[in-house]
Write a protein that holds these residues in place. Structure first.
Motif, PDB file in Angstrom:
ATOM      1  N   UNK A 128       8.620-141.977   1.523  1.00 56.32           N
ATOM      2  CA  UNK A 128       9.944-142.522   2.458  1.00 56.32           C
ATOM      3  C   UNK A 128       8.767-142.685   4.218  1.00 56.32           C
ATOM      4  N   UNK A 129       8.999-142.722   5.270  1.00 56.26           N
ATOM      5  CA  UNK A 129       8.551-143.162   5.994  1.00 56.26           C
ATOM      6  C   UNK A 129       7.459-142.346   6.720  1.00 56.26           C
ATOM      7  N   UNK A 130       5.964-142.114   6.411  1.00 53.15           N
ATOM      8  CA  UNK A 130       4.776-141.257   6.805  1.00 53.15           C
ATOM      9  C   UNK A 130       5.322-140.128   7.555  1.00 53.15           C
ATOM     10  N   UNK A 131       6.061-139.737   8.564  1.00 54.80           N
ATOM     11  CA  UNK A 131       6.020-138.784   9.419  1.00 54.80           C
ATOM     12  C   UNK A 131       7.852-138.387   8.849  1.00 54.80           C
ATOM     13  N   UNK A 132       8.398-138.210   7.814  1.00 54.55           N
ATOM     14  CA  UNK A 132       9.488-137.738   7.221  1.00 54.55           C
ATOM     15  C   UNK A 132       8.840-136.112   6.929  1.00 54.55           C
ATOM     16  N   UNK A 133       9.320-134.844   7.501  1.00 54.37           N
ATOM     17  CA  UNK A 133       9.392-133.297   7.458  1.00 54.37           C
ATOM     18  C   UNK A 133      10.181-132.693   6.885  1.00 54.37           C
ATOM     19  N   UNK A 134       9.845-131.789   6.290  1.00 56.62           N
ATOM     20  CA  UNK A 134       9.957-130.601   6.130  1.00 56.62           C
ATOM     21  C   UNK A 134       9.542-129.125   6.618  1.00 56.62           C
ATOM     22  N   UNK A 135      10.217-128.664   7.708  1.00 56.12           N
ATOM     23  CA  UNK A 135      10.388-127.506   8.581  1.00 56.12           C
ATOM     24  C   UNK A 135      11.207-126.179   8.295  1.00 56.12           C
ATOM     25  N   UNK A 136       9.606-125.432   8.247  1.00 56.74           N
ATOM     26  CA  UNK A 136      10.567-123.624   8.166  1.00 56.74           C
ATOM     27  C   UNK A 136      10.398-122.670   9.182  1.00 56.74           C
ATOM     28  N   UNK A 137      12.390-122.172   9.579  1.00 58.86           N
ATOM     29  CA  UNK A 137      11.654-121.676  10.599  1.00 58.86           C
ATOM     30  C   UNK A 137      12.042-120.131  10.577  1.00 58.86           C
ATOM     31  N   UNK A 138      11.660-119.344  10.797  1.00 51.13           N
ATOM     32  CA  UNK A 138      12.138-117.999   9.933  1.00 51.13           C
ATOM     33  C   UNK A 138      12.576-117.447  11.499  1.00 51.13           C
ATOM     34  N   UNK A 139      13.083-116.570  12.023  1.00 51.15           N
ATOM     35  CA  UNK A 139      14.217-115.903  13.019  1.00 51.15           C
ATOM     36  C   UNK A 139      13.912-114.769  12.010  1.00 51.15           C
ATOM     37  N   UNK A 140      14.005-113.292  13.620  1.00 55.68           N
ATOM     38  CA  UNK A 140      14.450-111.947  12.939  1.00 55.68           C
ATOM     39  C   UNK A 140      15.840-111.958  12.522  1.00 55.68           C
ATOM     40  N   UNK A 141      16.805-111.002  12.186  1.00 56.31           N
ATOM     41  CA  UNK A 141      18.007-111.227  11.417  1.00 56.31           C
ATOM     42  C   UNK A 141      18.355-110.846  12.736  1.00 56.31           C
ATOM     43  N   UNK A 142      18.400-109.995  13.920  1.00 63.09           N
ATOM     44  CA  UNK A 142      18.861-110.339  15.456  1.00 63.09           C
ATOM     45  C   UNK A 142      18.918-111.285  15.919  1.00 63.09           C
ATOM     46  N   UNK A 143      18.160-112.486  15.579  1.00 64.18           N
ATOM     47  CA  UNK A 143      18.821-113.142  16.132  1.00 64.18           C
ATOM     48  C   UNK A 143      19.304-114.031  15.472  1.00 64.18           C
TER      49      UNK A 143
END
Length: 135
Positions: free
Chosen positions: A100-115
């Protein structure tokens, strides 16, 4: 209530999107121990001419996968495993095993359940047993 948002370039055919959605759902269930029936996958495709890395147009298939999870619902090892396996799946399906293109990303975001939530209820309310609002 995990949510995955995949952005890809170049444009793909509808069968590829279906295959990606299935693979990402299965991966989320297996690696992150998420109920598959709650995994939402949204796929946006972009013409390669609209994706740049370092100010230069991308030349190879490119992807960015964002996954949003409840805070604390996965361990660091699970997140690292998900990132690695998701990248491999994207590379397999979008670049046919090539890079893949060198700057392909997988990002994990965690949010509080109230958000965040669905059906008019926050995820925190859902954890307390509230029923989703049907419309």
């Amino acid at each position: 209530m995990p949510s995955l948002h995949l952005k890809v370039a170049p444009l793909q055919n509808p069968e590829r999107y279906r295959s990606l959605a299935r693979a990402l759902t299965e991966l989320s269930a297996r690696v992150l121990q998420l109920p598959a029936e709650t995994v939402v996958v949204l796929i946006d495709d972009l013409p390669a001419a609209r994706w740049y890395v370092g100010g230069e147009a991308v030349e190879r298939p490119t992807a960015q996968l964002d996954i949003t999870l409840n805070q604390g619902s996965s361990s660091p090892a699970q997140r690292a495993d998900f990132i690695e396996q998701a990248f491999q799946e994207l590379q397999r399906q979008l670049a046919y095993g090539g890079p893949l293109e060198r700057m392909s990303h997988v990002l994990v975001h965690e949010l509080p359940p109230s958000h965040w939530g669905a059906g008019g209820r926050t995820e925190a309310e859902g954890l307390r047993g509230a029923q989703p609002v049907l419309t």
